[in-house]
Design a protein around this motif. Structure first.
Motif, PDB file in Angstrom:
ATOM      1  N   ASP A   1     -12.332  13.792   5.531  1.00 51.09           N
ATOM      2  CA  ASP A   1     -10.916  13.899   5.729  1.00 51.09           C
ATOM      3  C   ASP A   1     -10.745  13.630   7.140  1.00 51.09           C
ATOM      4  O   ASP A   1      -9.539  12.806   7.645  1.00 51.09           O
ATOM      5  CB  ASP A   1     -10.284  15.439   5.727  1.00 51.09           C
TER       6      ASP A   1
ATOM      7  N   GLU B   1      -6.648   2.050   6.337  1.00 52.45           N
ATOM      8  CA  GLU B   1      -5.397   2.535   6.585  1.00 52.45           C
ATOM      9  C   GLU B   1      -4.916   1.216   7.273  1.00 52.45           C
ATOM     10  O   GLU B   1      -5.468   0.415   7.826  1.00 52.45           O
ATOM     11  CB  GLU B   1      -5.639   3.712   7.495  1.00 52.45           C
ATOM     12  N   GLY B   2      -3.422   1.375   7.218  1.00 55.29           N
ATOM     13  CA  GLY B   2      -2.541   0.091   7.850  1.00 55.29           C
ATOM     14  C   GLY B   2      -2.778  -0.978   7.037  1.00 55.29           C
ATOM     15  O   GLY B   2      -2.684  -2.157   8.028  1.00 55.29           O
ATOM     16  N   LEU B   3      -2.959  -1.327   5.899  1.00 57.43           N
ATOM     17  CA  LEU B   3      -3.089  -2.350   5.144  1.00 57.43           C
ATOM     18  C   LEU B   3      -1.978  -3.278   5.714  1.00 57.43           C
ATOM     19  O   LEU B   3      -1.697  -4.595   5.541  1.00 57.43           O
ATOM     20  CB  LEU B   3      -2.913  -2.150   3.714  1.00 57.43           C
ATOM     21  N   THR B   4      -0.678  -2.621   5.625  1.00 57.06           N
ATOM     22  CA  THR B   4       0.522  -3.685   5.908  1.00 57.06           C
ATOM     23  C   THR B   4       0.447  -4.221   7.097  1.00 57.06           C
ATOM     24  O   THR B   4       1.116  -5.074   7.564  1.00 57.06           O
ATOM     25  CB  THR B   4       1.832  -2.719   5.754  1.00 57.06           C
TER      26      THR B   4
ATOM     27  N   PHE C   1       0.419  -8.002   7.467  1.00 61.84           N
ATOM     28  CA  PHE C   1       1.498  -8.864   7.568  1.00 61.84           C
ATOM     29  C   PHE C   1       2.130  -9.222   8.893  1.00 61.84           C
ATOM     30  O   PHE C   1       3.084 -10.066   9.097  1.00 61.84           O
ATOM     31  CB  PHE C   1       2.811  -8.342   6.987  1.00 61.84           C
TER      32      PHE C   1
ATOM     33  N   MET D   1      -6.023  -9.491   1.208  1.00 61.71           N
ATOM     34  CA  MET D   1      -6.018  -8.149   0.456  1.00 61.71           C
ATOM     35  C   MET D   1      -6.687  -8.030  -0.624  1.00 61.71           C
ATOM     36  O   MET D   1      -7.558  -6.960  -0.558  1.00 61.71           O
ATOM     37  CB  MET D   1      -4.518  -8.070  -0.049  1.00 61.71           C
TER      38      MET D   1
ATOM     39  N   GLU E   1      -9.706  -5.076  -0.710  1.00 63.67           N
ATOM     40  CA  GLU E   1      -9.877  -4.343  -1.967  1.00 63.67           C
ATOM     41  C   GLU E   1     -11.095  -4.640  -2.655  1.00 63.67           C
ATOM     42  O   GLU E   1     -11.587  -3.484  -3.280  1.00 63.67           O
ATOM     43  CB  GLU E   1      -8.643  -4.271  -2.952  1.00 63.67           C
TER      44      GLU E   1
END
Lengths: 351, 351
Positions: free
Chosen positions: A107, A241-244, A247, A262, A266
């Motif tokens: 966590d 984290e923060g895949l976007t 872009f 992507m 993955e």
DNA sequence: TGTTAGCAGTCTATCCTTTAGAGTGCTAAC
DNA sequence: GTTAGCACTCTAAAGGATAGACTGCTAACA
């Protein structure tokens, strides 16, 4: 190998390209960087640098783009200069951002990764800690309401697993305690990697006494469940984290490129492989492009640092992005982050 | 409201559009669907359907696209017809795919979601179970090697949390056992939601005897850690699998659209809100477009089903995609999935 | 010998125009 | 009520022209 002016030109091109993502022309350099020579001279230098493999051209009349080799030179230089660490890094406080008493390591690291991705605007990755050197400290069976039995597996570093065993008939609290002690004794003190091999090979409980032990069957049916948990603990997981943020980079405005990156991200095995194939002793480690490593995607870089509790159990955390990464900033950020995270982890998880 | 032929035309258009993602023209329908009327007649019907709000045109000389209202009609029809459940669903075996003895509910559900996304080629979402009705069954303090104390919090359904308490001085095993029992007794039997409120309001331990209790200070410093864990347990988390599947849909070949959908998906609060605002009693629940709900993104649908152990603790699992979802297939798949997953969960986690 | 100005030549990205085609809506006939 | 047929609309794709950002080379210069 490269004289000083060539280096200056090269670094200027790299800086420009990291900033703009556009091929860099000789005039841009002569205007924006005070090298004291004309664009024609820079053109000549660029031509030489291309010949030596530091620059590439997308097509004949375009500007130049740094090669993998160029980034490597640049990055090694950055890593060498100790001064960088204090220079640019903004302030942050990992402990405040991520630690709430009561978190477990995973966590905690996931939060740290979230923080890192928000802070840098890159996509962050965390490889979960490897517990193969840990040992089991304690195993406790706790009865649930029905036939379920909760198995609490405690490692020496405070990591815990809680598989459930579904029994066929009710077992008394006392019996469970006795069994807890037997199993604890059996498995205690062996590191997880060895323990895994032992259990995988069908290890079964043998009592000293030369007669059938009344708990043997039960114990032997609990071993495979413990095996599963151990497998979990020595298997490295990967989080993002923060895949976007992907872009945000112009290189991925083409949907096909974004998609393939992507998918690559993955596909956790590939990334784990890349991480595994790299020496991890350094403070900050950088994989540029396809260096040394097979990857279906070119043009990405990964910059990581280790985290650890005490000095045994560790995983890695870092950032992934286009080869045109803001290395200078990210190196500073990660150095700082690494220091903070390890302090926090030592405080929270080490003993 | 709509006569039979209009319905047939409408469904034909919806089916076509779901399949092709292209505006559907009257000739396409008359050729591919055997309605026994000419394209001119269909044109007339389409004109009527548009007037009644079931169809839209992107521009005057383009084919028609189904509206939210049309999908709602179509989907309600699908949900009513019980026959669908057996019709198309391919075989799958959740238990084999996802259950390895020793998983906890969240691992299990994450695997189930992964399976669902691979199976359907959509992006799957899982809202973690809500444990607010659960009660604490047992609390056990276990000493770690240094000053750390592992707190094992066991719920009646087998869910476990393991926060660590960093003590200032070594506490004996015996003392820890005594304290375990005291805390267990204090907190047992109250449901988590009430317990959360109680602890949040600064509840502290009061012994019967009218003198200072030797463990009081310690116990009171452990309460906040337990509070944190309870907060975790009653907070709903959201997970995704198969994000890259988004790129398979032609509506997201435009990078801006893909980006905004991804950002939307990463913004977990919004989705939780959407899920929360929907009646969740049905077998399968479908949110089409912006129905009843504020969302920054139009043109997406979410189809979910509940999962539960016993009949109290439950979360939701489902699929998210463009409004042009393959509802028929997905409804079947999810009905089937729902049945399987609940059987598996009852087997694995209920007592 | 190294540097520079200047110019021809290269290549792309962008904008404009044209065109093919898919589809509608209307009208008139059945 | 249904249908054939045609004029009209609008887009998406293809082609063509143009501007501009570069390089590489040459010749002059210090």
């Amino acid at each position: 190998m490269l004289d000083e002016r060539k280096l200056k030109v090269l670094y200027a091109i790299i800086d420009s390209y990291i900033d703009s993502a556009e091929p860099v022309g000789s005039r841009t350099i002569s205007k924006n960087f005070n090298l004291g020579v004309s664009s024609a001279t820079i053109r000549n230098e660029m031509s030489d640098l291309e010949e030596q493999g530091y620059l590439n051209k997308p097509y004949s009349s375009a500007g130049r783009i740094p090669s993998e080799k160029a980034y490597r030179l640049y990055v090694d230089e950055l890593l060498k200069s100790q001064a960088t660490i204090e220079k640019k890094s903004k302030d942050f406080d990992i402990k405040n951002m991520t630690s709430k008493e009561g978190y477990d390591i995973e966590d905690f690291m996931q939060n740290a990764a979230k923080f890192l991705s928000v802070f840098t605007n890159y996509t962050s990755i965390v490889a979960s800690p490897k517990f193969q050197d840990s040992i089991i400290k304690h195993i406790q069976l706790i009865p649930l309401e029905g036939l379920g039995v909760l198995i609490v597996i405690v490692l020496n570093n405070g990591m815990v697993k809680n598989p459930i065993y579904k029994s066929t008939k009710k077992i008394s609290s006392n019996d469970l305690n006795t069994i807890s002690n037997i199993i604890s004794e059996e498995l205690k003190g062996i590191n997880l990697e060895e323990l895994f091999i032992k259990l995988e090979n069908g290890y079964s409980y043998k009592d000293d006494k030369k007669e059938p032990h009344k708990y043997k069957e039960l114990i032997d049916s609990i071993f495979p469940i413990i095996l599963n948990s151990i497998e979990d603990l020595i298997t490295i997981e990967l989080y993002f984290e923060g895949l976007t943020n992907i872009f945000n980079f112009p290189e991925y405005k083409d949907i096909e490129k974004a998609k393939s990156l992507m998918s690559f991200i993955e596909n956790k095995d590939l990334i784990l492989n890349m991480l595994a194939n790299t020496s991890s002793n350094e403070d900050v480690n950088i994989i540029i492009g396809n260096e040394n490593i097979y990857s279906p995607i070119k043009d990405i870089s990964i910059i990581t640092t280790n985290y650890k509790t005490g000095d045994k159990i560790f995983g890695r955390v870092g950032l992934i992005g286009p080869m045109r990464m803001d290395y200078e900033n990210l190196i500073n950020t990660l150095k700082r982050f690494s220091k903070d995270i390890n302090e926090a982890m030592n405080f929270l998880f080490d003993e």
